[in-house]
Design a protein around this motif. Structure first.
Motif, PDB file in Angstrom:
ATOM      1  N   ALA A  84       6.170  11.374  86.542  1.00 18.86           N
ATOM      2  CA  ALA A  84       6.378  10.522  87.919  1.00 18.86           C
ATOM      3  C   ALA A  84       5.344  10.706  88.875  1.00 18.86           C
ATOM      4  N   TYR A  85       4.324  11.569  88.450  1.00 19.44           N
ATOM      5  CA  TYR A  85       3.239  11.947  89.351  1.00 19.44           C
ATOM      6  C   TYR A  85       2.010  11.893  88.647  1.00 19.44           C
ATOM      7  N   LYS A  86       1.037  10.956  88.889  1.00 21.43           N
ATOM      8  CA  LYS A  86      -0.105  10.474  88.077  1.00 21.43           C
ATOM      9  C   LYS A  86      -1.352  10.764  88.750  1.00 21.43           C
ATOM     10  N   LEU A  87      -2.323  11.044  88.270  1.00 17.34           N
ATOM     11  CA  LEU A  87      -3.893  11.266  89.132  1.00 17.34           C
ATOM     12  C   LEU A  87      -4.944  10.894  88.128  1.00 17.34           C
ATOM     13  N   ASP A  88      -5.933  10.303  88.824  1.00 18.99           N
ATOM     14  CA  ASP A  88      -7.178   9.822  87.979  1.00 18.99           C
ATOM     15  C   ASP A  88      -8.116  10.822  88.079  1.00 18.99           C
ATOM     16  N   SER A  89      -7.772  12.200  88.463  1.00 24.12           N
ATOM     17  CA  SER A  89      -8.718  13.273  88.517  1.00 24.12           C
ATOM     18  C   SER A  89      -8.110  14.646  87.914  1.00 24.12           C
ATOM     19  N   MET A  90      -8.703  15.321  87.150  1.00 22.69           N
ATOM     20  CA  MET A  90      -8.131  16.565  86.747  1.00 22.69           C
ATOM     21  C   MET A  90      -8.054  17.576  87.952  1.00 22.69           C
ATOM     22  N   LEU A  91      -9.251  17.511  88.836  1.00 25.28           N
ATOM     23  CA  LEU A  91      -9.027  18.332  90.042  1.00 25.28           C
ATOM     24  C   LEU A  91      -7.891  18.168  90.800  1.00 25.28           C
ATOM     25  N   GLY A  92      -7.514  16.885  90.916  1.00 31.54           N
ATOM     26  CA  GLY A  92      -6.265  16.483  91.534  1.00 31.54           C
ATOM     27  C   GLY A  92      -5.025  16.856  91.068  1.00 31.54           C
ATOM     28  N   MET A  93      -5.200  16.826  89.807  1.00 29.23           N
ATOM     29  CA  MET A  93      -3.838  17.544  89.128  1.00 29.23           C
ATOM     30  C   MET A  93      -3.875  18.938  89.168  1.00 29.23           C
ATOM     31  N   GLN A  94      -5.039  19.748  89.032  1.00 26.82           N
ATOM     32  CA  GLN A  94      -4.886  21.121  89.406  1.00 26.82           C
ATOM     33  C   GLN A  94      -4.320  21.042  90.983  1.00 26.82           C
ATOM     34  N   SER A  95      -4.776  20.467  92.002  1.00 26.70           N
ATOM     35  CA  SER A  95      -4.284  20.678  92.980  1.00 26.70           C
ATOM     36  C   SER A  95      -2.859  20.433  93.338  1.00 26.70           C
ATOM     37  N   ALA A  96      -2.334  19.427  92.532  1.00 28.59           N
ATOM     38  CA  ALA A  96      -1.006  19.082  92.491  1.00 28.59           C
ATOM     39  C   ALA A  96      -0.061  20.218  92.120  1.00 28.59           C
ATOM     40  N   VAL A  97      -0.634  20.874  90.988  1.00 29.28           N
ATOM     41  CA  VAL A  97       0.181  22.001  90.306  1.00 29.28           C
ATOM     42  C   VAL A  97       0.134  23.148  91.406  1.00 29.28           C
ATOM     43  N   ARG A  98      -0.854  23.492  91.767  1.00 34.94           N
ATOM     44  CA  ARG A  98      -1.185  24.740  92.815  1.00 34.94           C
ATOM     45  C   ARG A  98      -0.171  24.314  93.755  1.00 34.94           C
ATOM     46  N   HIS A  99       0.394  23.300  94.316  1.00 34.39           N
ATOM     47  CA  HIS A  99       1.155  22.895  95.332  1.00 34.39           C
ATOM     48  C   HIS A  99       2.761  22.915  95.081  1.00 34.39           C
ATOM     49  N   GLY A 100       3.027  23.094  93.709  1.00 32.21           N
ATOM     50  CA  GLY A 100       4.271  23.111  93.008  1.00 32.21           C
ATOM     51  C   GLY A 100       5.025  21.838  92.815  1.00 32.21           C
ATOM     52  N   ALA A 101       3.921  20.766  92.412  1.00 34.87           N
ATOM     53  CA  ALA A 101       4.616  19.500  92.425  1.00 34.87           C
ATOM     54  C   ALA A 101       5.026  19.268  90.733  1.00 34.87           C
ATOM     55  N   GLY A 102       4.772  20.134  90.126  1.00 32.33           N
ATOM     56  CA  GLY A 102       5.035  19.956  88.645  1.00 32.33           C
ATOM     57  C   GLY A 102       4.132  20.851  87.617  1.00 32.33           C
ATOM     58  N   ILE A 103       4.461  20.562  86.498  1.00 22.87           N
ATOM     59  CA  ILE A 103       3.367  21.054  85.453  1.00 22.87           C
ATOM     60  C   ILE A 103       2.438  20.024  84.699  1.00 22.87           C
ATOM     61  N   ALA A 104       1.327  20.552  84.496  1.00 25.26           N
ATOM     62  CA  ALA A 104       0.108  19.734  84.012  1.00 25.26           C
ATOM     63  C   ALA A 104      -0.516  20.387  82.869  1.00 25.26           C
ATOM     64  N   VAL A 105      -1.154  19.421  81.995  1.00 28.30           N
ATOM     65  CA  VAL A 105      -2.198  19.991  81.102  1.00 28.30           C
ATOM     66  C   VAL A 105      -3.408  19.972  81.779  1.00 28.30           C
ATOM     67  N   LEU A 106      -4.061  21.178  81.939  1.00 33.89           N
ATOM     68  CA  LEU A 106      -5.393  21.495  82.149  1.00 33.89           C
ATOM     69  C   LEU A 106      -6.506  22.056  81.341  1.00 33.89           C
ATOM     70  N   PRO A 107      -7.574  21.935  81.530  1.00 33.53           N
ATOM     71  CA  PRO A 107      -8.776  22.542  80.989  1.00 33.53           C
ATOM     72  C   PRO A 107      -8.596  24.205  81.167  1.00 33.53           C
ATOM     73  N   CYS A 108      -8.513  24.834  80.106  1.00 35.63           N
ATOM     74  CA  CYS A 108      -8.281  26.384  80.300  1.00 35.63           C
ATOM     75  C   CYS A 108      -9.262  26.987  81.087  1.00 35.63           C
ATOM     76  N   TYR A 109     -10.690  26.572  81.183  1.00 31.44           N
ATOM     77  CA  TYR A 109     -11.643  27.031  82.090  1.00 31.44           C
ATOM     78  C   TYR A 109     -11.143  27.039  83.543  1.00 31.44           C
ATOM     79  N   LEU A 110     -10.412  25.817  83.722  1.00 34.17           N
ATOM     80  CA  LEU A 110     -10.135  25.453  84.916  1.00 34.17           C
ATOM     81  C   LEU A 110      -9.050  26.118  85.690  1.00 34.17           C
ATOM     82  N   GLY A 111      -7.686  26.183  84.778  1.00 33.00           N
ATOM     83  CA  GLY A 111      -6.475  26.622  85.066  1.00 33.00           C
ATOM     84  C   GLY A 111      -6.525  28.170  85.058  1.00 33.00           C
ATOM     85  N   ASP A 112      -7.168  28.839  84.116  1.00 33.76           N
ATOM     86  CA  ASP A 112      -7.282  30.186  83.879  1.00 33.76           C
ATOM     87  C   ASP A 112      -7.802  30.959  85.092  1.00 33.76           C
TER      88      ASP A 112
END
Length: 302
Positions: free
Chosen positions: A221-249
């Motif tokens: 229910a929450y979509k973004l056109d940027s992986m960095l945007g998806m990362q930020s959304a996860v950081r703020h507790g908006a949900g879970i997401a698939v991210l590149p491991c070099y970014l998430g780890d």
């Protein structure tokens, strides 16, 4: 083309005959046949309507017109050779500009420190970085080098595969470390067990068709056109997401919930145009990036 227009090839013929005094000498100097020299000289004299050389027993003697053209040929030859030396010198020295295209995610999560290190080592090379999810055209010189994840690099380009980019599922660490599901369940989790979680997904404009396909049975229910945007959304507790491991780890606020998803593993390519691969600054940049990127990505492959 004007029939009377003088070409550089014409001037080379005139200069070679003037300097050697014969057609055979000119043919050896230019590495073409005696007949070709004779034919091209005759065509040139016919086109220009003048005699360029007097034929004698001792050889070919330039007329006034021939002397004039030979002098012009020497000047042009000097300019051409000078230009060649300058261009070759530029390509052999580690200076000049490089235009690089890559994605915002790769730049922020992987390349930025490598580019900073490269600038310190090679201060005479100017870097111009185009950050975009759209592939710039290396054939039209919109960029000199592309660093991009792709399963099918263009056949018109040359380069090397640097490594594989792995992706996994991430959640906010503060939230998931205390989640009831994790109290008795060790990581990594099976993605199937996360089907009903609040998913953050890619917008179609992100252009990641493999991730879009993988996400089809997830309700995002929450979509973004940027992986960095998806990362930020996860950081703020908006949900879970698939991210590149070099970014998430590398993000201390995130927790990897799953193993790398094999279907989403993507090769990372370093590409350039064939005409540029032997240019010193291009070659040096590609070698530096290959070494740096491989070293960094190896930590996130598992």
């Amino acid at each position: 083309m004007n029939e009377q227009q003088i070409r550089w090839d014409d001037l080379q013929i005139v200069l070679a005959i003037a300097e050697t005094g014969s057609l055979s000498g000119a043919s050896r100097a230019l590495r073409i046949s005696h007949a070709t020299v004779f034919r091209r000289l005759s065509e040139m004299e016919r086109r220009l309507g003048v005699t360029l050389f007097e034929r004698s027993r001792t050889g070919y003697i330039p007329t006034l017109s021939g002397d004039d053209l030979a002098a012009s040929a020497r000047r042009v030859q000097s300019e051409v050779k000078g230009a060649e030396r300058r261009i070759i010198g530029q390509d052999l020295t580690l200076s000049g500009s490089l235009r690089i295209t890559t994605t915002d995610t790769l730049f922020a999560g992987l390349l930025s420190p490598l580019l900073a290190s490269f600038r310190q080592r090679y201060p005479d090379i100017t870097l111009e970085v185009v950050i975009s999810n759209q592939l710039q055209s290396l054939s039209r010189r919109e960029a000199d080098i592309a660093i991009r994840p792709t399963r099918k690099p263009p056949e018109t380009l040359v380069g090397r595969k640097l490594s594989d980019i792995t992706l996994a599922i991430y959640g906010q660490k503060a939230l998931w470390q205390n989640a009831p599901l994790l109290i008795n369940t060790p990581l990594p989790l099976d993605p199937v067990s996360l089907q009903k979680e609040a998913w953050i997904g890619p917008d179609v404009h992100l252009g990641d068709t493999a991730l879009e396909k993988w996400m089809m049975d997830k309700s995002a229910a929450y979509k973004l056109d940027s992986m960095l945007g998806m990362q930020s959304a996860v950081r703020h507790g908006a949900g879970i997401a698939v991210l590149p491991c070099y970014l998430g780890d590398a993000d201390e606020a995130l927790l990897r919930l799953s193993a790398p998803i094999e279907a989403l593993t993507t090769p990372l390519w370093l590409l350039t145009h064939p005409d540029l691969r032997h240019v010193a600054r291009v070659r040096t940049f590609m070698e530096a990036m290959a070494e740096g990127v491989r070293g960094n990505l190896e930590r996130y492959e598992h």
